[in-house]
Design a protein around this motif. Sequence first.
Motif, PDB file in Angstrom:
ATOM      1  N   VAL A 152       0.839  -1.199   0.000  1.00  0.00           N
ATOM      2  CA  VAL A 152       0.000   0.000   0.000  1.00  0.00           C
ATOM      3  C   VAL A 152       0.876   1.252   0.000  1.00  0.00           C
ATOM      4  CG1 VAL A 152      -0.179   0.014   2.527  1.00  0.00           C
ATOM      5  CG2 VAL A 152      -1.927   1.157   1.153  1.00  0.00           C
ATOM      6  N   ASN A 153       0.472   2.248  -0.774  1.00  0.00           N
ATOM      7  CA  ASN A 153       1.165   3.532  -0.821  1.00  0.00           C
ATOM      8  C   ASN A 153       0.423   4.536   0.057  1.00  0.00           C
ATOM      9  OD1 ASN A 153       3.279   2.886  -2.632  1.00  0.00           O
ATOM     10  ND2 ASN A 153       1.901   3.116  -4.370  1.00  0.00           N
ATOM     11  N   GLU A 154       1.009   4.850   1.199  1.00  0.00           N
ATOM     12  CA  GLU A 154       0.402   5.858   2.061  1.00  0.00           C
ATOM     13  C   GLU A 154       0.628   7.236   1.456  1.00  0.00           C
ATOM     14  OE1 GLU A 154       0.262   7.194   6.787  1.00  0.00           O
ATOM     15  OE2 GLU A 154       1.301   5.362   6.159  1.00  0.00           O
ATOM     16  N   MET A 155      -0.340   8.159   1.659  1.00  0.00           N
ATOM     17  CA  MET A 155      -0.248   9.507   1.099  1.00  0.00           C
ATOM     18  C   MET A 155      -0.687  10.523   2.139  1.00  0.00           C
ATOM     19  SD  MET A 155      -2.065  12.277  -0.238  1.00  0.00           S
ATOM     20  CE  MET A 155      -3.690  11.804  -0.820  1.00  0.00           C
ATOM     21  N   PHE A 156      -0.163  11.736   2.034  1.00  0.00           N
ATOM     22  CA  PHE A 156      -0.551  12.819   2.922  1.00  0.00           C
ATOM     23  C   PHE A 156      -0.757  14.090   2.109  1.00  0.00           C
ATOM     24  CE2 PHE A 156       0.890  16.670   5.095  1.00  0.00           C
ATOM     25  CZ  PHE A 156       0.002  16.722   6.163  1.00  0.00           C
ATOM     26  N   GLY A 157      -1.830  14.795   2.422  1.00  0.00           N
ATOM     27  CA  GLY A 157      -2.099  16.079   1.780  1.00  0.00           C
ATOM     28  C   GLY A 157      -3.185  16.807   2.535  1.00  0.00           C
ATOM     29  N   GLN A 158      -3.517  17.989   2.085  1.00  0.00           N
ATOM     30  CA  GLN A 158      -4.560  18.801   2.685  1.00  0.00           C
ATOM     31  C   GLN A 158      -5.450  19.376   1.605  1.00  0.00           C
ATOM     32  OE1 GLN A 158      -2.555  21.838   5.159  1.00  0.00           O
ATOM     33  NE2 GLN A 158      -3.337  20.680   6.892  1.00  0.00           N
ATOM     34  N   THR A 159      -6.576  19.914   2.009  1.00  0.00           N
ATOM     35  CA  THR A 159      -7.435  20.596   1.056  1.00  0.00           C
ATOM     36  C   THR A 159      -6.667  21.739   0.400  1.00  0.00           C
ATOM     37  OG1 THR A 159      -9.420  20.058   2.326  1.00  0.00           O
ATOM     38  CG2 THR A 159      -9.582  21.899   0.767  1.00  0.00           C
ATOM     39  N   GLU A 160      -5.901  22.471   1.190  1.00  0.00           N
ATOM     40  CA  GLU A 160      -5.198  23.652   0.693  1.00  0.00           C
ATOM     41  C   GLU A 160      -4.079  23.306  -0.285  1.00  0.00           C
ATOM     42  OE1 GLU A 160      -6.553  24.537   4.961  1.00  0.00           O
ATOM     43  OE2 GLU A 160      -5.800  22.843   3.800  1.00  0.00           O
ATOM     44  N   MET A 161      -3.429  22.180  -0.084  1.00  0.00           N
ATOM     45  CA  MET A 161      -2.386  21.705  -1.003  1.00  0.00           C
ATOM     46  C   MET A 161      -2.324  20.191  -0.866  1.00  0.00           C
ATOM     47  SD  MET A 161      -1.110  23.683   1.637  1.00  0.00           S
ATOM     48  CE  MET A 161      -0.248  23.342   3.173  1.00  0.00           C
ATOM     49  N   ASN A 162      -2.993  19.536  -1.766  1.00  0.00           N
ATOM     50  CA  ASN A 162      -3.202  18.092  -1.671  1.00  0.00           C
ATOM     51  C   ASN A 162      -2.080  17.313  -2.347  1.00  0.00           C
ATOM     52  OD1 ASN A 162      -4.821  15.799  -0.987  1.00  0.00           O
ATOM     53  ND2 ASN A 162      -5.373  15.643  -3.145  1.00  0.00           N
ATOM     54  N   TYR A 163      -1.954  16.053  -1.937  1.00  0.00           N
ATOM     55  CA  TYR A 163      -1.052  15.103  -2.607  1.00  0.00           C
ATOM     56  C   TYR A 163       0.391  15.582  -2.649  1.00  0.00           C
ATOM     57  CZ  TYR A 163      -2.908  10.826  -4.694  1.00  0.00           C
ATOM     58  OH  TYR A 163      -3.325   9.543  -4.897  1.00  0.00           O
ATOM     59  N   VAL A 164       0.967  15.881  -1.499  1.00  0.00           N
ATOM     60  CA  VAL A 164       2.325  16.414  -1.475  1.00  0.00           C
ATOM     61  C   VAL A 164       3.362  15.420  -0.950  1.00  0.00           C
ATOM     62  CG1 VAL A 164       1.646  18.839  -1.356  1.00  0.00           C
ATOM     63  CG2 VAL A 164       1.836  17.524   0.761  1.00  0.00           C
ATOM     64  N   VAL A 165       2.938  14.470  -0.144  1.00  0.00           N
ATOM     65  CA  VAL A 165       3.853  13.504   0.462  1.00  0.00           C
ATOM     66  C   VAL A 165       3.271  12.104   0.315  1.00  0.00           C
ATOM     67  CG1 VAL A 165       4.804  12.665   2.672  1.00  0.00           C
ATOM     68  CG2 VAL A 165       4.843  15.108   2.143  1.00  0.00           C
ATOM     69  N   GLY A 166       4.114  11.119   0.123  1.00  0.00           N
ATOM     70  CA  GLY A 166       3.604   9.758   0.074  1.00  0.00           C
ATOM     71  C   GLY A 166       4.633   8.769  -0.417  1.00  0.00           C
ATOM     72  N   ASN A 167       4.160   7.597  -0.717  1.00  0.00           N
ATOM     73  CA  ASN A 167       5.023   6.508  -1.177  1.00  0.00           C
ATOM     74  C   ASN A 167       4.713   6.133  -2.616  1.00  0.00           C
ATOM     75  OD1 ASN A 167       6.746   5.797   1.098  1.00  0.00           O
ATOM     76  ND2 ASN A 167       4.832   5.315   2.147  1.00  0.00           N
TER      77      ASN A 167
END
Length: 568
Positions: A332-347
């Motif tokens: 599984v590829n974990e991901m991190f982001g926010q509404t303000e700037m989405n999809y910025v960190v992950g695997n």
Amino acid sequence: MSKPDHHATLHADFRWSVPEKFNIAEMCLHRWARDTPAAVAILQDGGNEPAVPFTYASLQRDAHRLSNALGSLGVTRGDRVAIVMPQRPQTAVALMAVFQMGAIAVPLSVLFGAEALQSRLVDSGAKVAIVDEASADAIEALREACPALLKVMGAGAADSAGDISWSGSLAAARDEFEPTDTRADDPALLIYTSGTTGAAKGAVIPHRALIGNLSGFVASQNWFDGDGPFWSPADWAWTGGLWDALLPTLYFGRTIVASRARFDADLALKLMERHRVTHTFLFPTALKAMMRVAPEPRTSHPKLALRCIMSAGEAVGEGVFAYCRDKLGIVVNEMFGQTEMNYVVGNCGQFRSTSGRRVPGWPPRAGSMGRPYPGHRIAVIDDDGNECPRGTAGDIAVHARDVHGDRDPIFFLGYWNNERATHAKFAGAPFESWCRTGDRAVMDDDGYLWYQGRSDDQFKTSGYRVGPTEIEDCLARHPAVAQVAVVPKPDAERGAVVKAFVIAAVGVVPDAALVDELQQLVRSRLAPYETPKDIEFVDALPMTATGKLQRNVLRQLEIDRAAGKINA
């Protein structure tokens, strides 16, 4: 032997290319309606009934008709149109119709209660609301409290509700429409995110954010190749459903499955089997539920065709990571982001080179949020905005410019009618410096991030971000409540649940009936996931010397209780 790590090379070679003129509808609909008109864009799941396909050509025809219909209602460039519908083709049509008009879509969840809907409709000044049977009654009840809301259009089983019908409006409208010429920086979406103080904040998202979203999407989906459909239970009214599922799938001219069914782990597995879903975004909570109902998924659901899973919303954890790897056969590829700037960190378990050969991206590590996706400059910063030494906890921050000095297109334009909050989001000059996410992490020597929790009072439950103030304000209106504080309570399945500490009003004797009454109050006004699962009556709440509520003390209390350090 360790796997090759291409992270540094991917960043060094990656450059953004953002045209001056750009519109989401052109990239997600028009070009495919021209080039592959018969391709299926949305497959409406029918459960036990046959699925209903909707082609790119049919979506464009309906989007053109809806744009003309909205224009006849007075909607023009920059106007806000609320879309209060779940996963269904009409939701995608409405979004595309609004985008190509140069108007601003305001997606609102059908899970919202009256108070949450009203605050967002009033704040956005939405001129028209498009609803279906899941939201028609709630919106109609709010009409008098929303003076800017001039018309309500009913769709689906609510076609006859509101002022005008979806079917009637489209039948009377032309199926030709000249899209508005929008700039990449023009606003496309107004998405509300829960705040820690006061009302929820509306993040204004530009058309260019779609471009900024793509490097993370393709990396987290292991390049998103093949021709199988995508599916996610994430609501299309949220960032997760829009930016992590619907819009990027349509951008690549692929098929996304739509389902209005309430999430059920067994039904979700059957849905993915039925439609031969190859790529998905599943919250860790959903994966945990699947672990319970299908401990051996390849045996109980042999027709699963999954090739990639992205997970976000909360920490995946080693148990879920191992289940996906060992039982589903997918890292599984974990991901991190926010509404303000989405999809910025992950695997990214694997990536594809320019020659078409599949090569590893960067090896995922169990429990880690991952590393910055190409095009995004990420750091852990301290209270003064300085980068922390590796191994030291601080705020996860995204710089407005990438490693090459180019502007990162992922960024929002600011908070709607809230310039002060926009400035507070940045460590320095807005959109020229580090932007704080409000989440804390440690970055190790290899650049992997390890989540430490929120740096403010927000928290996540079952993948939904919750701000305590809105819930506290709701509970405080009950005459039996004198004071209240809301914090997360650790929960093995959901990550956390909503916990309310309540000081009862003078003369009130708390009982089970009052607990139920308070829970029903929140559920009716806000959303089910914001409803306190646990309400504890106390004599006092922790306060600072200046009289400010110390939620952090209560949070730590619940953490210690969960760890068995003190009795509940």
